[in-house]
Design an enzyme around this catalytic site. Structure first.
Site, PDB file in Angstrom:
ATOM      1  N   SER A 188      51.109  39.074  43.922  1.00  0.00           N
ATOM      2  CA  SER A 188      51.081  40.422  43.342  1.00  0.00           C
ATOM      3  C   SER A 188      51.487  41.419  44.423  1.00  0.00           C
ATOM      4  O   SER A 188      52.601  41.336  44.937  1.00  0.00           O
ATOM      5  CB  SER A 188      49.693  40.726  42.767  1.00  0.00           C
ATOM      6  OG  SER A 188      49.689  41.976  42.102  1.00  0.00           O
ATOM      7  N   THR A 189      50.597  42.318  44.818  1.00  0.00           N
ATOM      8  CA  THR A 189      50.929  43.328  45.822  1.00  0.00           C
ATOM      9  C   THR A 189      51.356  42.668  47.124  1.00  0.00           C
ATOM     10  O   THR A 189      50.619  41.865  47.690  1.00  0.00           O
ATOM     11  CB  THR A 189      49.718  44.227  46.081  1.00  0.00           C
ATOM     12  OG1 THR A 189      49.292  44.798  44.848  1.00  0.00           O
ATOM     13  CG2 THR A 189      50.068  45.331  47.061  1.00  0.00           C
ATOM     14  N   HIS A 234      53.253  39.487  39.541  1.00  0.00           N
ATOM     15  CA  HIS A 234      52.929  40.608  38.663  1.00  0.00           C
ATOM     16  C   HIS A 234      54.055  41.638  38.728  1.00  0.00           C
ATOM     17  O   HIS A 234      54.178  42.385  39.702  1.00  0.00           O
ATOM     18  CB  HIS A 234      51.606  41.256  39.080  1.00  0.00           C
ATOM     19  CG  HIS A 234      50.438  40.316  38.981  1.00  0.00           C
ATOM     20  ND1 HIS A 234      49.277  40.508  39.691  1.00  0.00           N
ATOM     21  CD2 HIS A 234      50.257  39.186  38.254  1.00  0.00           C
ATOM     22  CE1 HIS A 234      48.422  39.531  39.401  1.00  0.00           C
ATOM     23  NE2 HIS A 234      49.001  38.718  38.533  1.00  0.00           N
ATOM     24  N   MET A 246      46.280  42.000  44.804  1.00  0.00           N
ATOM     25  CA  MET A 246      44.990  42.585  44.455  1.00  0.00           C
ATOM     26  C   MET A 246      44.312  41.789  43.348  1.00  0.00           C
ATOM     27  O   MET A 246      44.956  41.091  42.577  1.00  0.00           O
ATOM     28  CB  MET A 246      45.163  44.032  44.004  1.00  0.00           C
ATOM     29  CG  MET A 246      45.438  44.994  45.138  1.00  0.00           C
ATOM     30  SD  MET A 246      45.468  46.708  44.559  1.00  0.00           S
ATOM     31  CE  MET A 246      47.026  46.747  43.712  1.00  0.00           C
TER      32      MET A 246
END
Length: 365
Positions: free
Chosen positions: A181-182, A208, A301
């Site tokens: 993700s991040t 994501h 996250m």
């Protein structure tokens, strides 16, 4: 906003001892006011300034030394990419969150920004909603990112993790699934870019990201990887030498039909506030390949991938996670490691080598 995930569960927020000072940069006075209003409603955040373009942003970052910056991609005089090129080298630990439009042009600029030092991004609220809806979109997507990214700078030293108990290994890995993700776009580029062209198992990725972004992101990965990388299509054969990236707003799963393993896409309910999410992919991998699954959880996250890793562990699959020091946010990999599910906690720069050994059947526990 279409970013793909609303990370509601980043528990490190409680570690923040100070108010997070944020600089807002956007050429639209309406969006500057909207973002400022949303952020100012949170007692943990203080908006210390608002800039109208990249030139003002550079000056204000140097003068105000904020803890985080929201940076518009498209602006007059100097755009977000130009401002980032100056700000990031001067303040390399400063979290910078890009504000992008959900278009091909916006996606291309945002992906370039992420490869040049931006920490994360959110997409601008649609023009069709009310002001209240737009504020809700910004609040749900932007506030968690600011808190998590600024929190990384404040928390400091890495914490010890629980190691998974060694179990006998016999079956070779036949599939690699990856969650991110991040910070994931850069991490994935580094990992996939370092894997050899004869990497012996298929690779499936749940990053994501919203639609449009995933198509362009897969194309970018394809340019840096010796493997063939593309966005997954429903019914794709899952074969070695290929990396399939979950499309934005679709879950990617796999199933075996008539002896062939194929990719399956669906728009089922979001999991961990995400679609695509890693958990559906990881679960389907464990069900299909059993102890032949290798899983990798990269920076991100929240805790997407944790439930899926539990199933992979129950099937005696192998699980690697990125270490805290090299992660932009140690939410997803940290959740797996702290649950005692990780076989190894590996720095980003060593992951490709470990995967190559793992998939060759050389790693034995």
């Amino acid at each position: 906003m279409g970013v793909g995930c609303c990370p509601q569960s980043e528990h490190r927020w409680a570690d923040l001892p100070l108010v997070i000072r944020v600089l807002v940069v956007d050429d639209s006075s309406v969006l500057r006011r909207l973002i400022t209003s949303v952020l100012s409603q949170d007692p943990a955040i203080e908006v210390v300034g608002a800039a109208r373009d990249g030139l003002e942003a550079i000056e204000m970052v140097d003068a105000l030394l904020p803890d985080a910056v929201t940076l518009d991609v498209e602006m007059p005089r100097l755009d977000g990419l130009g401002a980032l090129a100056v700000i990031h080298p001067r303040h390399p630990r400063l979290p910078i969150i890009m504000f992008s439009t959900l278009t091909e042009r916006g996606a291309a600029s945002t992906l370039e920004a992420l490869s040049n030092g931006a920490s994360d991004y959110v997409t601008k609220p649609s023009n069709t909603g009310s002001m209240a809806e737009s504020m809700t979109e910004v609040r749900e997507q932007l506030v968690p990112r600011i808190k998590a990214l600024a929190g990384v700078r404040r928390v400091g030293a890495a914490r010890p993790v629980v190691r998974r108990q060694p179990v006998p290994r016999h079956a070779p890995c036949r599939l690699l699934v990856i969650a991110s993700s991040t910070g994931g776009p850069d991490a994935l580029a580094q990992v996939l870019g370092a894997l050899p062209g004869d990497f012996p198992v298929p690779v499936l990725v749940a990053q994501h990201m919203p639609p449009v972004f995933t198509t362009m992101f897969a194309a970018r990965l394809d340019r840096v990887s010796a493997l063939s990388v593309r966005e997954a299509v429903d019914g794709d054969l899952v074969v070695a030498g290929q990396v399939l990236v979950a499309p934005g707003d679709r879950h990617l799963r796999i199933s075996r039909v008539a002896g062939m393993v194929r990719a399956r896409l669906d728009d089922g309910p979001k999991e961990n506030f995400c679609r695509p999410a890693a958990d559906p992919l990881f679960r389907s991998a464990a069900e299909t390949f059993g102890d032949g699954v290798g899983a990798l959880v990269l920076t991100g996250m929240g805790h997407d991938g944790l439930a899926g890793c539990r199933e992979i562990a129950e099937h005696q699959g192998r699980i690697l996670v990125q270490d805290e020091a090299s992660s932009v946010v140690w939410g997803m990999p940290g959740a797996v490691a702290n649950a005692g599910l990780a076989d190894e906690v590996v720095p980003l720069g060593e992951i490709a080598q470990r995967l190559t050994s793992l998939m060759a059947g050389m790693l034995r526990r």
